[in-house]
Design an enzyme around this catalytic site. Structure first.
Site, PDB file in Angstrom:
ATOM      1  N   HIS A  14       0.863  -1.192   0.000  1.00  0.00           N
ATOM      2  CA  HIS A  14       0.000   0.000   0.000  1.00  0.00           C
ATOM      3  C   HIS A  14       0.890   1.230   0.000  1.00  0.00           C
ATOM      4  O   HIS A  14       1.331   1.701   1.051  1.00  0.00           O
ATOM      5  CB  HIS A  14      -0.915  -0.037   1.239  1.00  0.00           C
ATOM      6  CG  HIS A  14      -1.916   1.072   1.318  1.00  0.00           C
ATOM      7  ND1 HIS A  14      -3.080   0.969   2.046  1.00  0.00           N
ATOM      8  CD2 HIS A  14      -1.936   2.321   0.797  1.00  0.00           C
ATOM      9  CE1 HIS A  14      -3.765   2.086   1.957  1.00  0.00           C
ATOM     10  NE2 HIS A  14      -3.075   2.935   1.206  1.00  0.00           N
ATOM     11  N   HIS A  16       1.145   4.839  -2.446  1.00  0.00           N
ATOM     12  CA  HIS A  16       0.740   5.669  -3.592  1.00  0.00           C
ATOM     13  C   HIS A  16       2.001   6.329  -4.125  1.00  0.00           C
ATOM     14  O   HIS A  16       2.631   7.129  -3.404  1.00  0.00           O
ATOM     15  CB  HIS A  16      -0.256   6.736  -3.155  1.00  0.00           C
ATOM     16  CG  HIS A  16      -1.481   6.189  -2.496  1.00  0.00           C
ATOM     17  ND1 HIS A  16      -2.678   6.033  -3.148  1.00  0.00           N
ATOM     18  CD2 HIS A  16      -1.690   5.737  -1.219  1.00  0.00           C
ATOM     19  CE1 HIS A  16      -3.576   5.528  -2.328  1.00  0.00           C
ATOM     20  NE2 HIS A  16      -3.003   5.335  -1.139  1.00  0.00           N
ATOM     21  N   GLU A 197     -11.064   3.589   6.427  1.00  0.00           N
ATOM     22  CA  GLU A 197      -9.981   4.476   6.885  1.00  0.00           C
ATOM     23  C   GLU A 197     -10.642   5.558   7.736  1.00  0.00           C
ATOM     24  O   GLU A 197     -10.449   5.620   8.942  1.00  0.00           O
ATOM     25  CB  GLU A 197      -9.239   5.064   5.677  1.00  0.00           C
ATOM     26  CG  GLU A 197      -8.089   6.007   6.053  1.00  0.00           C
ATOM     27  CD  GLU A 197      -7.420   6.654   4.829  1.00  0.00           C
ATOM     28  OE1 GLU A 197      -8.008   6.636   3.729  1.00  0.00           O
ATOM     29  OE2 GLU A 197      -6.307   7.192   4.997  1.00  0.00           O
ATOM     30  N   ASP A 275       1.862   4.049   2.766  1.00  0.00           N
ATOM     31  CA  ASP A 275       0.783   4.874   2.218  1.00  0.00           C
ATOM     32  C   ASP A 275       1.324   6.044   1.368  1.00  0.00           C
ATOM     33  O   ASP A 275       1.393   5.940   0.158  1.00  0.00           O
ATOM     34  CB  ASP A 275      -0.144   5.357   3.341  1.00  0.00           C
ATOM     35  CG  ASP A 275      -1.546   5.700   2.844  1.00  0.00           C
ATOM     36  OD1 ASP A 275      -1.838   5.496   1.663  1.00  0.00           O
ATOM     37  OD2 ASP A 275      -2.378   6.168   3.664  1.00  0.00           O
ATOM     38  N   ASP A 276       1.668   7.158   2.018  1.00  0.00           N
ATOM     39  CA  ASP A 276       2.197   8.339   1.319  1.00  0.00           C
ATOM     40  C   ASP A 276       3.426   8.823   2.089  1.00  0.00           C
ATOM     41  O   ASP A 276       3.373   9.845   2.800  1.00  0.00           O
ATOM     42  CB  ASP A 276       1.119   9.438   1.285  1.00  0.00           C
ATOM     43  CG  ASP A 276      -0.131   8.975   0.550  1.00  0.00           C
ATOM     44  OD1 ASP A 276      -0.109   8.913  -0.687  1.00  0.00           O
ATOM     45  OD2 ASP A 276      -1.116   8.641   1.232  1.00  0.00           O
TER      46      ASP A 276
HETATM   47  N1  ADE Z   1      -4.781   8.770  -1.780  1.00  0.00           N
HETATM   48  C1  ADE Z   1      -3.515   8.825  -1.357  1.00  0.00           C
HETATM   49  N2  ADE Z   1      -3.443   8.456  -0.069  1.00  0.00           N
HETATM   50  C2  ADE Z   1      -4.700   8.155   0.324  1.00  0.00           C
HETATM   51  C3  ADE Z   1      -5.276   7.699   1.540  1.00  0.00           C
HETATM   52  N3  ADE Z   1      -4.561   7.474   2.635  1.00  0.00           N
HETATM   53  N4  ADE Z   1      -6.599   7.514   1.572  1.00  0.00           N
HETATM   54  C4  ADE Z   1      -7.362   7.734   0.488  1.00  0.00           C
HETATM   55  N5  ADE Z   1      -6.872   8.155  -0.670  1.00  0.00           N
HETATM   56  C5  ADE Z   1      -5.554   8.358  -0.753  1.00  0.00           C
HETATM   57 ZN    ZN Z   2      -3.752   4.806   0.676  1.00  0.00          ZN
END
Ligand code: ADE
Ligand code: ZN
Length: 330
Positions: A14, A16, A197, A275-276
């Protein structure tokens, strides 16, 4: 850093790729493309990384995407992530990208997918990191936009393994995407969706029952529903959990309150992911370490989470078995 976290090979499921855009690279690409950013320095930009919820983050994240214009930009973005992944001993990664955040700015689908694929292919050859690419639909947009985009994804099925669903969760339940997900399943794509989430357990249920996902991204809120949690555990459906994201987006009040132990106790196939990472303050090993420190993960729990990362991957079972044997031998 806990030696075990550093030394064990792991998979990330996971991440992005647009969320791995570090501020320094954002400035570099802005300069290269003659774009004026609404910030004068890296420090001014970083000061904005203080979010109260998912939407506040997404507003900045989509703005950051604007510096990605050429195939080389996408290549450089992915390569920067791969170098971090190598440092963290990631041997397999399944990454998300958000095609609509580029096509809606007039960047052709091919520009993004070709740059990303070339970088990950190089990563496989030069760094030994295998990969799958998952194209996500932005759920705040109408389903028709996803239906209109879908032929581009299908055309590049040789490079794209799966379809995902991300962006603003509340008010955009999985049921909104039932038709396009059904088509993607018929065409043989793996399916995942962000659910639970910020949104309720009901959205997790919809992702499973209506979208028929193969994996749930985040999924924290399934814990509000004991029956659903037991069903997910029994089905062996994995959750891609993102601790630092959960902290930064206030899904949990503090890392000490993170439900990872409870997830494991309930038999959920939970995995740890970044995630990011450029926005949430850490890549995968930082996520492991900070979570381990906060909730007191023991070595066995760390090993289980890393084993889960392979078990929950979309790799063929024979390759998963090889990774598990390697882990066993360390
Ligand atoms: N796009 C990028 N990160 C995200 C996240 N944590 N939740 C939903 N969309 C996303
Ligand atoms: Zn995500």
């Amino acid at each position: 850093m806990n030696n075990l976290i550093n030394k064990l090979p792991k998979a990330e499921l996971h991440m992005h790729v647009e969320g791995s855009l570090e501020p320094e690279l954002m400035f570099k690409l802005a300069k290269r493309n003659g774009i004026e950013l609404p910030y004068t320095s890296v420090d001014e930009l970083k000061a904005k990384y203080d979010f109260n919820n998912l939407q506040e983050f997404l507003d900045i994240y989509y703005q950051g995407c604007d510096v990605l214009r050429t195939e080389q930009d996408f290549y450089d973005l992915a390569w920067a992530y791969l170098e971090k992944a190598k440092q963290d001993n990631i041997v397999h990664t399944e990454i998300f990208f958000d095609p609509q955040s580029h096509t809606d700015r007039g960047i052709p689908f091919e520009t993004a997918i070709n740059g990303l694929y070339r970088a990950f292919d190089d990563g496989q050859q030069k760094l030994g990191i295998s990969f799958h690419i998952i194209a996500c639909f932005l759920r705040h947009l109408p389903e028709q936009d996803a239906i209109d985009l879908y032929p581009d994804i299908l055309k590049h099925q040789d490079k794209i393994l799966g379809i995902g669903l991300d962006s603003s969760e509340i008010g955009h339940p999985p049921e909104k995407y039932e038709r396009v997900f059904a088509q993607a399943r018929t065409d043989g794509f793996k399916l995942v969706a962000h659910a639970g989430e910020e949104g309720p357990a009901e959205y997790v249920k919809q992702a499973i029952d209506l979208l028929q996902v193969d994996r749930i991204d985040h999924g924290n809120r399934c814990l509000d529903d004991d029956i659903l949690t037991a069903q997910i555990a029994k089905a062996g459906l994995a959750l891609t959990v993102c601790p630092l994201s959960n902290l930064k987006l206030k899904v949990v009040p503090s890392l000490k309150d993170h439900p990872i132990k409870s997830m494991l106790k309930k038999g959920l196939l939970a995995t740890i992911n970044s995630d990011d990472p450029a926005y949430f303050g850490g890549y995968i090993n930082d996520n492991f370490q900070q979570l381990a420190d906060a909730v007191g993960l023991n070595d066995n729990e760390i090993i289980v989470l890393i084993e889960n990362s392979f078990k929950a991957s979309f790799l063929p079972q024979s390759i998963i078995d090889i990774h598990l044997e390697t882990l066993n031998s360390i």
